[in-house]
Enzyme design. Structure first.
Site, PDB file in Angstrom:
ATOM      1  N   ASN A 208      -3.700  -9.398   3.759  1.00  0.00           N
ATOM      2  CA  ASN A 208      -5.104  -9.183   4.138  1.00  0.00           C
ATOM      3  C   ASN A 208      -5.294  -7.741   4.594  1.00  0.00           C
ATOM      4  OD1 ASN A 208      -7.776 -10.247   4.611  1.00  0.00           O
ATOM      5  ND2 ASN A 208      -7.376 -10.008   6.796  1.00  0.00           N
ATOM      6  N   TYR A 209      -6.122  -7.007   3.887  1.00  0.00           N
ATOM      7  CA  TYR A 209      -6.335  -5.593   4.227  1.00  0.00           C
ATOM      8  C   TYR A 209      -7.832  -5.310   4.021  1.00  0.00           C
ATOM      9  CZ  TYR A 209      -5.145  -0.549   4.370  1.00  0.00           C
ATOM     10  OH  TYR A 209      -5.047   0.780   4.691  1.00  0.00           O
TER      11      TYR A 209
ATOM     12  N   LYS B  14       0.252 -11.013   5.985  1.00  0.00           N
ATOM     13  CA  LYS B  14       0.291  -9.717   6.638  1.00  0.00           C
ATOM     14  C   LYS B  14      -1.150  -9.287   6.797  1.00  0.00           C
ATOM     15  CE  LYS B  14       1.335  -6.226   3.758  1.00  0.00           C
ATOM     16  NZ  LYS B  14       1.660  -4.883   3.233  1.00  0.00           N
ATOM     17  N   ASP B  15      -1.527  -9.025   8.028  1.00  0.00           N
ATOM     18  CA  ASP B  15      -2.903  -8.637   8.324  1.00  0.00           C
ATOM     19  C   ASP B  15      -2.902  -7.166   8.719  1.00  0.00           C
ATOM     20  OD1 ASP B  15      -5.656  -8.965   8.899  1.00  0.00           O
ATOM     21  OD2 ASP B  15      -5.230  -9.388  11.016  1.00  0.00           O
TER      22      ASP B  15
ATOM     23  N   THR C  34       0.842  -1.204   0.000  1.00  0.00           N
ATOM     24  CA  THR C  34       0.000   0.000   0.000  1.00  0.00           C
ATOM     25  C   THR C  34       0.875   1.251   0.000  1.00  0.00           C
ATOM     26  OG1 THR C  34      -1.621  -1.238   1.262  1.00  0.00           O
ATOM     27  CG2 THR C  34      -1.854   1.160   1.251  1.00  0.00           C
ATOM     28  N   THR C  35       1.852   1.266   0.900  1.00  0.00           N
ATOM     29  CA  THR C  35       2.751   2.416   0.998  1.00  0.00           C
ATOM     30  C   THR C  35       3.531   2.593  -0.307  1.00  0.00           C
ATOM     31  OG1 THR C  35       2.928   1.849   3.335  1.00  0.00           O
ATOM     32  CG2 THR C  35       4.497   3.471   2.498  1.00  0.00           C
TER      33      THR C  35
END
Ligand code: FW2
Length: 289
Positions: A129-130, A153-154, A41-42
């Site tokens: 997972n986002y 990664k949650d 995302t970043t």
């Protein structure tokens, strides 16, 4: 207790991936962090073209092979192409977020998507997972049906949610992706994927050192300073502020974000800096004391 940086993607003023700046940034980060998560995302992953996602991997790989390569796409063919592209690299893993935007996708389609990628991947496969971004929360039960899944990664404010994956499958590598939960993720999960690692990798590394030395109070204080920084950054737009924060905290420039993530104005950068400076000093005192 791993620290994973979801590396930002530097752009030139005219919106091209600035590969040299990316490499220099990774060279600085890798002194403190264990793994670089590319196209998260970043890193503005959802806003990068397939070719740009390849460029970011190639650039980062020139510096380190401690890389998880995020390939997610609404076009499965693109995601598969990226998985195939990754075969020429020796990586920690490939990852993907869930298909998104389209509502009420049946669970079995989501599972098909992940399994198509995990089967083709020659590297360990990770889920990103986002739920608040994708609209899909991949449950622990579903995760365990993804063939050969290595970890996830949650990105979730609810640490108990991240712990559920670990409870359902103790062999899974589980990271939480919330900047405000780094301390708790280091303590209770396999680590953190924290965007703050882009501008404050030394603080995260000090936090981990404090935990290892049993100085939990100090580690928590580092977290509280980070939380205050986040409060400031969110007022200016967190993604864009991350670029400016690298200069404030680390002293070098990392280029520009790309619209619709607009760069901060000179005035905003100036204000951000004046708000963050006292926190920076407090952090420096804490980690040197
Ligand atoms: C990423 C991360 C961190 C994010 C978090 C979202 O890929 O950038 O999930 O900063 O607010 O893992």
């Amino acid at each position: 207790m791993q620290i994973v940086v979801p590396v930002l993607t530097p752009f030139t003023k005219d919106g091209k991936v600035d590969k040299e700046t990316l490499k220099e940034h990774v060279r600085n980060l890798i002194k403190y962090v264990d793994v670089v998560f590319v196209n998260g995302t970043t890193g503005l992953g959802p806003a990068l073209s397939k070719e740009e996602k390849k460029e970011t991997l190639s650039a980062v790989y020139d510096v380190t092979d401690k890389v998880i390569f995020q390939v997610g796409s609404l076009n499965l063919n693109d995601a598969v192409e990226l998985v195939n592209f990754s075969k020429d690299f020796h990586l920690v893993g490939v990852a993907s977020y869930s298909p998104y935007y389209f509502q009420r996708l049946p669970e079995k389609w989501i599972l098909n998507y992940f399994n198509e990628l995990s089967r083709k991947a020659e590297h360990d496969f990770y889920l990103y997972n986002y739920p608040s971004a994708t609209g899909y929360d991949i449950s622990a039960k579903l995760v365990n049906k993804i063939e050969g899944i290595k970890g996830l990664k949650d990105t979730n404010q609810d640490l108990a949610h991240s712990l559920e994956y670990k409870i359902a499958n103790p062999h899974l590598i589980v990271y939480n992706g919330s900047d405000s939960l780094v301390y708790y993720s280091l303590l209770s999960l396999d680590g953190t994927v924290a965007s703050v690692a882009n501008h404050s990798p030394h603080l995260l590394s000090a936090m981990r050192r404090f935990i290892k030395e049993g100085k939990k109070e100090k580690a928590l204080q580092v977290q509280l300073i980070i939380n205050s920084m986040l409060d400031v950054m969110r007022r200016y737009g967190q993604l864009s502020s991350t670029y400016s924060m690298v200069e404030v905290m680390m002293g070098y420039k990392v280029g520009y974000p790309r619209p619709p993530i607009y760069p901060l104005s000179e005035e905003e950068i100036h204000q951000l800096k004046s708000e963050v400076e006292p926190l920076k000093r407090k952090a420096e005192e804490l980690i040197s004391g």
